[in-house]
Design an enzyme around this catalytic site. Structure first.
Site, mmCIF file in Angstrom:
data_model
loop_
_atom_site.group_PDB
_atom_site.id
_atom_site.type_symbol
_atom_site.label_atom_id
_atom_site.label_comp_id
_atom_site.label_asym_id
_atom_site.label_seq_id
_atom_site.Cartn_x
_atom_site.Cartn_y
_atom_site.Cartn_z
ATOM 1 N N ARG A 129 13.482 13.707 -16.872
ATOM 2 C CA ARG A 129 13.297 12.287 -17.256
ATOM 3 C C ARG A 129 14.230 11.335 -16.510
ATOM 4 N NH1 ARG A 129 13.132 14.700 -22.443
ATOM 5 N NH2 ARG A 129 10.973 15.113 -23.054
ATOM 6 N N LYS A 151 10.322 1.154 -5.762
ATOM 7 C CA LYS A 151 8.939 1.632 -5.918
ATOM 8 C C LYS A 151 8.885 3.056 -5.386
ATOM 9 C CE LYS A 151 5.988 -2.451 -5.720
ATOM 10 N NZ LYS A 151 4.979 -3.180 -4.911
ATOM 11 N N GLU A 193 6.697 -4.537 9.037
ATOM 12 C CA GLU A 193 7.279 -4.934 7.744
ATOM 13 C C GLU A 193 8.400 -5.957 7.932
ATOM 14 O OE1 GLU A 193 5.772 -4.116 4.993
ATOM 15 O OE2 GLU A 193 5.115 -2.014 4.990
ATOM 16 N N LYS A 235 14.124 -9.067 0.579
ATOM 17 C CA LYS A 235 13.544 -8.155 -0.406
ATOM 18 C C LYS A 235 14.401 -8.124 -1.668
ATOM 19 C CE LYS A 235 11.084 -4.047 -1.389
ATOM 20 N NZ LYS A 235 10.329 -2.893 -0.985
ATOM 21 N N GLU A 245 7.046 -6.328 -10.507
ATOM 22 C CA GLU A 245 5.868 -6.986 -9.935
ATOM 23 C C GLU A 245 4.969 -7.627 -10.987
ATOM 24 O OE1 GLU A 245 4.422 -5.143 -6.286
ATOM 25 O OE2 GLU A 245 2.406 -5.753 -6.849
ATOM 26 N N ARG A 249 6.837 -10.559 -6.845
ATOM 27 C CA ARG A 249 7.016 -9.395 -5.951
ATOM 28 C C ARG A 249 5.744 -9.063 -5.167
ATOM 29 N NH1 ARG A 249 10.234 -3.690 -6.898
ATOM 30 N NH2 ARG A 249 9.640 -2.808 -4.897
ATOM 31 N N ASN A 253 3.420 -7.625 -0.591
ATOM 32 C CA ASN A 253 2.250 -6.839 -0.186
ATOM 33 C C ASN A 253 1.339 -7.607 0.756
ATOM 34 O OD1 ASN A 253 2.799 -4.468 -1.617
ATOM 35 N ND2 ASN A 253 2.201 -5.485 -3.521
ATOM 36 N N HIS A 256 -1.265 -5.867 2.881
ATOM 37 C CA HIS A 256 -1.399 -4.504 2.364
ATOM 38 C C HIS A 256 -2.773 -4.213 1.765
ATOM 39 C CE1 HIS A 256 2.853 -4.477 3.135
ATOM 40 N NE2 HIS A 256 3.031 -3.268 2.638
ATOM 41 N N HIS A 260 -4.130 -1.051 3.238
ATOM 42 C CA HIS A 260 -4.356 0.187 2.480
ATOM 43 C C HIS A 260 -5.792 0.667 2.673
ATOM 44 C CE1 HIS A 260 -0.778 -0.383 -0.543
ATOM 45 N NE2 HIS A 260 -0.397 -0.038 0.657
ATOM 46 N N HIS A 273 1.260 3.641 8.336
ATOM 47 C CA HIS A 273 1.277 2.592 7.309
ATOM 48 C C HIS A 273 1.588 1.224 7.942
ATOM 49 C CE1 HIS A 273 1.937 0.594 3.488
ATOM 50 N NE2 HIS A 273 3.124 0.208 3.910
HETATM 51 P P1 NAD Z 1 7.365 8.388 7.580
HETATM 52 O O1 NAD Z 1 8.217 8.597 6.440
HETATM 53 O O2 NAD Z 1 6.138 9.208 7.725
HETATM 54 O O3 NAD Z 1 8.237 8.526 8.897
HETATM 55 C C1 NAD Z 1 7.632 8.366 10.154
HETATM 56 C C2 NAD Z 1 7.863 9.555 11.086
HETATM 57 O O4 NAD Z 1 9.145 9.428 11.679
HETATM 58 C C3 NAD Z 1 7.854 10.896 10.401
HETATM 59 O O5 NAD Z 1 7.241 11.843 11.251
HETATM 60 C C4 NAD Z 1 9.330 11.220 10.247
HETATM 61 O O6 NAD Z 1 9.580 12.599 10.160
HETATM 62 C C5 NAD Z 1 9.891 10.637 11.503
HETATM 63 N N1 NAD Z 1 11.267 10.207 11.472
HETATM 64 C C6 NAD Z 1 11.948 9.681 10.426
HETATM 65 N N2 NAD Z 1 13.139 9.266 10.832
HETATM 66 C C7 NAD Z 1 13.236 9.553 12.142
HETATM 67 C C8 NAD Z 1 14.235 9.333 13.132
HETATM 68 N N3 NAD Z 1 15.358 8.675 12.845
HETATM 69 N N4 NAD Z 1 13.999 9.759 14.380
HETATM 70 C C9 NAD Z 1 12.832 10.371 14.701
HETATM 71 N N5 NAD Z 1 11.839 10.573 13.826
HETATM 72 C C10 NAD Z 1 12.048 10.155 12.560
HETATM 73 O O7 NAD Z 1 6.859 6.854 7.664
HETATM 74 P P2 NAD Z 1 7.552 5.474 7.313
HETATM 75 O O8 NAD Z 1 6.887 4.482 8.171
HETATM 76 O O9 NAD Z 1 9.007 5.562 7.329
HETATM 77 O O10 NAD Z 1 7.126 5.233 5.788
HETATM 78 C C11 NAD Z 1 5.792 5.025 5.431
HETATM 79 C C12 NAD Z 1 5.644 5.288 3.969
HETATM 80 O O11 NAD Z 1 6.440 4.352 3.238
HETATM 81 C C13 NAD Z 1 4.241 5.133 3.456
HETATM 82 O O12 NAD Z 1 3.910 6.230 2.651
HETATM 83 C C14 NAD Z 1 4.274 3.869 2.631
HETATM 84 O O13 NAD Z 1 3.352 3.860 1.593
HETATM 85 C C15 NAD Z 1 5.675 3.880 2.136
HETATM 86 N N6 NAD Z 1 6.183 2.561 1.760
HETATM 87 C C16 NAD Z 1 6.773 2.438 0.541
HETATM 88 C C17 NAD Z 1 7.307 1.229 0.162
HETATM 89 C C18 NAD Z 1 8.042 1.111 -1.143
HETATM 90 O O14 NAD Z 1 8.381 -0.014 -1.548
HETATM 91 N N7 NAD Z 1 8.331 2.204 -1.806
HETATM 92 C C19 NAD Z 1 7.240 0.124 1.019
HETATM 93 C C20 NAD Z 1 6.635 0.292 2.265
HETATM 94 C C21 NAD Z 1 6.116 1.523 2.626
HETATM 95 N N1 GLY Z 2 6.707 -2.899 -0.342
HETATM 96 C C1 GLY Z 2 6.347 -3.805 -1.375
HETATM 97 C C2 GLY Z 2 7.287 -3.787 -2.516
HETATM 98 O O1 GLY Z 2 8.287 -3.123 -2.506
HETATM 99 O O2 GLY Z 2 7.041 -4.459 -3.467
#
Ligand code: NAD
Ligand code: GLY
Length: 368
Positions: A129, A151, A193, A235, A245, A249, A253, A256, A260, A273
């Site tokens: 939890r 998130k 972003e 942010k 949100e 907030r 998006n 997005h 998406h 993404h």
């Molecule tokens: P990712 O986590 O897939 O990373 C991209 C690639 O880069 C992967 O292959 C990873 O292994 C590699 N990598 C990571 N760090 C590295 C480094 N320093 N050097 C070389 N390679 C490296 O993708 P991302 O773009 O970081 O994240 C996308 C995800 O984030 C999506 O799932 C999206 O939905 C999510 N997201 C979440 C929020 C939130 O608020 N929680 C906001 C935006 C995006």
């Molecule tokens: N990436 C959108 C949020 O964190 O609200």
């Protein structure tokens, strides 16, 4: 033995959420600096959640630092890629926590991009939890967006990030050095972003990005630092007012809803993404233009910047029906009615509906 002299993080942004407030440290050399880790939550054990790509680059450094603070440091490797952001992969984290007998004080460290961060955060939210977790984002996208704000989620075959929780980390540590090894495509995805914050909130920042996009693409540390710090400030300001949100907030998006649909429609992992968000921002800006929020010069300007950041600006041909079907599985949709984050004046965004006929026209325009 004298304590090693180590620099303070270059910048600290605080996200103000009362008892859930936490610092976001941004700087170079943070990973290998003992002082970075001095205030992480105390416990007997730490679990590093990462993947093989990131572990090969930074795993030993983080493990070494954490060994000085935690008696037991375990690591769990997740398969790399958006297509693995699912229940099965999430379960690997719970398996590791249980196998190692981790108690409810165990600290989870998310070392990687947004995929690792979102899954590690969701696991932290649900194991016993809730256990503390620290975000150590290593992609530009994760440093400017996903590691901040709490998130956490996994994907469902019918919709992105549909299963998750709001759960804040205790700390976010953005070591800018990690961005030097990012593949160029991933750097561009992160820039999407960064760019996002301009049209929705800060026109001065937008102009700064335009003036420095080549230096950002060349990964000049001072430029990356400013981009990460300003993005995190915006942010933090938004999330500080609307953690869950209920309203404001949602502006984060921007791009997005279309994005998406592109990600799900093309199959997770095909478009990154950030690429989908970049193209989604072009589509959302064209829709904003049709509704009178911006003029064509502003829409052209934003499209050009997104293109200069190495991002796709032409939408994939999924067909308008498919876009609409996919976009209805969106957390902003209400009783099946689509809602979009649109620019109602440059530097300001709002959430609103739009007639399907207009949305169809914009989709067709952007696919050409
Ligand atoms: P990712 O986590 O897939 O990373 C991209 C690639 O880069 C992967 O292959 C990873 O292994 C590699 N990598 C990571 N760090 C590295 C480094 N320093 N050097 C070389 N390679 C490296 O993708 P991302 O773009 O970081 O994240 C996308 C995800 O984030 C999506 O799932 C999206 O939905 C999510 N997201 C979440 C929020 C939130 O608020 N929680 C906001 C935006 C995006
Ligand atoms: N990436 C959108 C949020 O964190 O609200």
């Amino acid at each position: 033995m004298p304590t090693a002299l180590v620099p303070e993080p270059s910048h600290r942004v605080t996200i103000d959420l009362g008892v859930r407030s936490y610092p976001i440290d941004v700087g170079t050399g943070l990973l290998g600096n003992a002082s970075t880790w001095a205030a992480t939550p105390p416990a007997a054990a730490a679990l590093i959640v990462t993947n093989a790509t990131v572990a090969a680059l930074f795993g030993d450094r983080l493990t070494g630092m954490l060994r000085a603070r935690y008696k037991n440091v375990h690591t769990v490797m997740l398969p790399d890629g958006e297509e693995h952001k699912d229940w099965q992969t999430l379960n690997l984290i719970f398996d590791a926590l249980l196998r190692h007998g981790c108690d409810r004080r165990t600290v989870i460290f998310a070392l990687g991009g947004g995929v690792v961060g979102d899954m590690a955060g969701f696991a932290a939210a649900s194991y016993m939890r809730g256990v503390p977790f620290v975000q150590v984002p290593t992609t530009l996208l994760a440093q400017v967006d996903s590691s901040v704000g709490g998130k956490t989620a996994i994907n469902h075959p019918l919709g992105k990030n549909m299963i998750g929780a709001f759960y804040q980390p205790k700390q976010v540590i953005c070591d800018l050095d990690t961005l030097q090894t990012l593949p160029p495509r991933e750097l561009s995805a992160g820039l999407a972003e960064v760019i996002k914050y301009g049209p929705i909130h800060d026109l001065e920042f937008l102009a700064w990005i335009e003036a420095n996009i080549d230096a950002l693409m060349a990964r000049e540390p001072a430029m990356l630092s400013r981009a990460v710090v300003r993005s995190c400030e915006i942010k933090a300001w938004v999330v500080g007012q609307d953690e869950r949100e209920a309203g404001l907030r949602a502006i984060l998006n921007f791009g997005h809803t279309f994005g998406h649909a592109i990600e799900a429609g093309m199959g997770y992992g095909q478009w990154l993404h950030g690429e989908a968000v970049g193209c989604g921002m072009v589509m959302a800006t064209r829709l904003s233009q049709r509704l009178g929020g911006v003029d064509s010069a502003f829409a052209d300007r934003l499209t050009e910047l997104i293109c200069r950041a190495g991002l796709p600006v032409k939408a994939p041909q999924l067909g308008a029906d498919r876009y609409l079907e996919l976009m209805r599985v969106d957390k902003k949709a209400e009783a099946g009615e689509l809602k979009f984050v649109l620019i109602d004046r440059p530097g300001h965004a709002t959430v609103r509906g739009a007639p399907d006929s207009l949305v169809r026209e914009v989709i067709e325009q952007c696919c050409r």
